[in-house]
Design a protein around this motif. Structure first.
Motif, PDB file in Angstrom:
ATOM      1  N   UNK A 229      27.412  18.899  63.070  1.00  0.00           N
ATOM      2  CA  UNK A 229      27.569  20.170  62.357  1.00  0.00           C
ATOM      3  C   UNK A 229      29.018  20.541  62.190  1.00  0.00           C
ATOM      4  N   UNK A 230      29.906  19.978  63.014  1.00  0.00           N
ATOM      5  CA  UNK A 230      31.337  20.242  62.901  1.00  0.00           C
ATOM      6  C   UNK A 230      32.072  19.089  63.559  1.00  0.00           C
ATOM      7  N   UNK A 231      33.254  18.762  63.005  1.00  0.00           N
ATOM      8  CA  UNK A 231      34.054  17.668  63.546  1.00  0.00           C
ATOM      9  C   UNK A 231      35.527  17.977  63.319  1.00  0.00           C
ATOM     10  N   UNK A 232      36.302  17.884  64.410  1.00  0.00           N
ATOM     11  CA  UNK A 232      37.754  18.027  64.345  1.00  0.00           C
ATOM     12  C   UNK A 232      38.368  16.700  64.738  1.00  0.00           C
ATOM     13  N   UNK A 233      39.271  16.190  63.914  1.00  0.00           N
ATOM     14  CA  UNK A 233      39.835  14.861  64.141  1.00  0.00           C
ATOM     15  C   UNK A 233      41.308  14.897  64.548  1.00  0.00           C
ATOM     16  N   UNK A 234      41.882  16.072  64.745  1.00  0.00           N
ATOM     17  CA  UNK A 234      43.253  16.175  65.253  1.00  0.00           C
ATOM     18  C   UNK A 234      43.397  17.523  65.955  1.00  0.00           C
ATOM     19  N   UNK A 235      44.458  17.703  66.734  1.00  0.00           N
ATOM     20  CA  UNK A 235      44.613  18.965  67.474  1.00  0.00           C
ATOM     21  C   UNK A 235      44.671  20.202  66.593  1.00  0.00           C
ATOM     22  N   UNK A 236      45.211  20.082  65.390  1.00  0.00           N
ATOM     23  CA  UNK A 236      45.278  21.249  64.508  1.00  0.00           C
ATOM     24  C   UNK A 236      43.873  21.726  64.124  1.00  0.00           C
ATOM     25  N   UNK A 237      43.006  20.785  63.781  1.00  0.00           N
ATOM     26  CA  UNK A 237      41.633  21.161  63.453  1.00  0.00           C
ATOM     27  C   UNK A 237      40.899  21.681  64.676  1.00  0.00           C
ATOM     28  N   UNK A 238      41.170  21.081  65.844  1.00  0.00           N
ATOM     29  CA  UNK A 238      40.533  21.558  67.076  1.00  0.00           C
ATOM     30  C   UNK A 238      40.956  22.986  67.393  1.00  0.00           C
ATOM     31  N   UNK A 239      42.219  23.321  67.099  1.00  0.00           N
ATOM     32  CA  UNK A 239      42.694  24.675  67.354  1.00  0.00           C
ATOM     33  C   UNK A 239      41.993  25.705  66.469  1.00  0.00           C
ATOM     34  N   UNK A 240      41.435  25.281  65.341  1.00  0.00           N
ATOM     35  CA  UNK A 240      40.662  26.180  64.480  1.00  0.00           C
ATOM     36  C   UNK A 240      39.186  26.186  64.858  1.00  0.00           C
ATOM     37  N   UNK A 241      38.688  25.051  65.330  1.00  0.00           N
ATOM     38  CA  UNK A 241      37.265  24.951  65.650  1.00  0.00           C
ATOM     39  C   UNK A 241      36.913  25.695  66.941  1.00  0.00           C
ATOM     40  N   UNK A 242      37.743  25.590  67.968  1.00  0.00           N
ATOM     41  CA  UNK A 242      37.422  26.212  69.250  1.00  0.00           C
ATOM     42  C   UNK A 242      37.282  27.732  69.158  1.00  0.00           C
ATOM     43  N   UNK A 243      38.168  28.455  68.435  1.00  0.00           N
ATOM     44  CA  UNK A 243      37.926  29.897  68.300  1.00  0.00           C
ATOM     45  C   UNK A 243      36.601  30.220  67.617  1.00  0.00           C
ATOM     46  N   UNK A 244      36.184  29.385  66.675  1.00  0.00           N
ATOM     47  CA  UNK A 244      34.890  29.615  66.025  1.00  0.00           C
ATOM     48  C   UNK A 244      33.750  29.470  67.022  1.00  0.00           C
ATOM     49  N   UNK A 245      33.860  28.499  67.934  1.00  0.00           N
ATOM     50  CA  UNK A 245      32.830  28.345  68.969  1.00  0.00           C
ATOM     51  C   UNK A 245      32.841  29.521  69.932  1.00  0.00           C
ATOM     52  N   UNK A 246      34.025  30.004  70.294  1.00  0.00           N
ATOM     53  CA  UNK A 246      34.101  31.174  71.179  1.00  0.00           C
ATOM     54  C   UNK A 246      33.491  32.393  70.497  1.00  0.00           C
ATOM     55  N   UNK A 247      33.755  32.575  69.208  1.00  0.00           N
ATOM     56  CA  UNK A 247      33.162  33.697  68.471  1.00  0.00           C
ATOM     57  C   UNK A 247      31.642  33.557  68.416  1.00  0.00           C
ATOM     58  N   UNK A 248      31.139  32.344  68.203  1.00  0.00           N
ATOM     59  CA  UNK A 248      29.695  32.118  68.207  1.00  0.00           C
ATOM     60  C   UNK A 248      29.106  32.445  69.575  1.00  0.00           C
ATOM     61  N   UNK A 249      29.812  32.088  70.648  1.00  0.00           N
ATOM     62  CA  UNK A 249      29.343  32.415  71.992  1.00  0.00           C
ATOM     63  C   UNK A 249      29.277  33.928  72.198  1.00  0.00           C
TER      64      UNK A 249
END
Length: 457
Positions: A229-249
């Motif tokens: 459902x989501x994939x980050x392939x570098x640290x920049x993308x991971x830095x955007x994906x993790x806040x979205x997961x925290x917001x979902x939590x």
């Protein structure tokens, strides 16, 4: 004529011995079922009492039993071994229950497991506590980890994935409801990716949201993109994906709090502290976050990258501390995971309850994975040979540990499973911006054959 019969009998005996030796090496399961099992049962029945006595597992008989023996047989009263139950043969060994004598404990039998193995001529003896006063001996006839063959009957369920085989021939089930977060360590070519591959394809067949962070440009997780459902392939993308997961939590916690704020007269079964107590129609799908090579999230070269790293580590720690109730689980993989990675590494590792350690390059790496929960397992992890990829030592916070090995699953087969189960991916609108691009399959790959026809005017 007599000489010919003698030679025929001799050649037949030699052929049978050679065939048995070959089968024991090439087909150990078949050898065990035909030869090893009868021999092991015969040794066990013939030497049970004497073996228990030699291992110190006998006790003095009760006073009434001693009087009865003297009165009826006038023989010397001998120590009494644990009462043996029915011997149950299996395709990999034997199972047998023992009722312990007064004054004995399961640790006494476990301490003698190695002696029992040699006395009865089996590969290994494992002891399991069944109930007070009763233990189960699981005798393994051959090395089941040399060529992994998963049991035919596998007990699975929601978020329960049989991912590997234990050394006692039982399946190792990764249960996210019991052990929400896990750390998987291993050197290059140790089988860490194979473990991840089996785990991901097992989850792909369930309505679970799969999210990946693969800072190696996606070389490990990109083949599974149809199911992610989501994939980050570098640290920049991971830095955007993790806040979205925290917001979902956080949104899921708001949903739980809304359920807890219902009227006082509501039945107790409708009051919950996690998503699993919500009605099925309101319950959001669980999320499993796979992080491959977690060290790439910690390594920095500039001050700006250091600020980004600190923010990502903080978000990971929040997910590890609070994610279980919201149905968010972490699967963190890497080669090393120690304090040298930077601030927050030790705190994050402390939240990862499950530990899986494949072959590592040094003892310090094994201690990072197992030293704080099962110190005895560190030496076992350091003894894993390079020619046994997929072999690992798994431990948990209870202090127990065992050896496991994952079955071989090719990357092509794993990718095909993810393509076939792509429609099972639950819809999470917050993760839509991070959904990986999936290229359409070629016509030939989909099984259709295109026939060229001339164009006519």
């Amino acid at each position: 004529m007599t000489d010919l019969v003698t030679w025929a009998e001799l050649c037949g005996s030699l052929a049978a011995i050679g065939g048995a030796a070959y089968a024991r090496h090439a087909y150990p399961a078949a050898y065990w079922s035909t030869v090893g099992l009868p021999l092991a049962v015969a040794r066990l029945l013939a030497s049970y009492s004497s073996t228990m006595d030699a291992c110190g597992l006998t006790v003095e008989p009760s006073r009434w039993r001693a009087l009865a023996v003297r009165a009826t047989t006038r023989r010397e009263v001998r120590p009494v071994p644990p009462r043996r139950g029915v011997i149950r043969p299996t395709t990999t060994g034997l199972r047998m229950r023992l009722r312990l004598a007064p004054g004995q404990e399961p640790a006494d039998v476990a301490a003698s497991a190695e002696r029992l193995r040699h006395a009865w001529g089996v590969h290994a003896v494992h002891v399991r506590d069944v109930k007070p006063g009763v233990v189960e001996l699981r005798l393994v006839g051959f090395d089941v980890l040399r060529k992994v063959q998963m049991p035919r009957r596998l007990d699975g369920g929601p978020l329960q994935i049989p991912v590997a085989l234990r050394e006692d021939a039982t399946a190792f089930v990764r249960d996210y409801r019991t052990v929400p977060h896990e750390l998987v360590l291993g050197a290059t070519l140790s089988g860490k990716s194979m473990y991840l591959r089996n785990l991901l394809t097992g989850l792909a067949a369930q309505p679970v949201v799969l999210v990946g962070i693969d800072c190696k440009r996606g070389v490990e997780l990109a083949p599974f993109a149809p199911r992610l459902s989501a994939l980050a392939t570098d640290p920049d993308q991971a830095a955007e994906l993790l806040p979205a997961l925290v917001k979902e939590m956080e949104d899921r916690y708001d949903l739980i709090k809304a359920r807890q704020g219902i009227a006082p007269g509501t039945p107790k079964e409708l009051i919950t502290s996690d998503i699993w107590g919500l009605p099925e129609g309101e319950r959001p799908a669980p999320i499993v976050l796979f992080i491959d090579e977690v060290a790439e999230l910690f390594l920095v070269a500039t001050r700006k990258e250091e600020e980004r790293r600190d923010e990502m580590v903080t978000q990971l720690i929040r997910l590890a501390q609070l994610g279980r109730a919201a149905g968010i689980y972490l699967e963190v993989c890497g080669q090393r995971f120690g304090a040298e990675l930077g601030k927050g590494a030790t705190m994050l590792r402390a939240q990862l309850t499950g530990r899986v350690c494949h072959r590592v390059n040094d003892e310090a790496s094994a201690k990072m994975a197992l030293g704080d929960i099962a110190p005895e397992a560190v030496l076992a992890a350091c003894a894993i040979a390079p020619e046994l990829p997929g072999l690992a030592v798994v431990g948990d916070t209870s202090g127990g540990w065992s050896r496991i090995r994952t079955p071989y699953l090719s990357l092509a087969d794993a990718a095909a499973i993810c393509r076939a189960t792509a429609d099972l991916a639950p819809d999470v609108p917050a993760l839509d911006p991070f959904r990986p691009y999936v290229a359409p399959m070629p016509v030939e790959a989909s099984g259709l054959v295109a026939t060229a026809r001339p164009v006519t005017e």
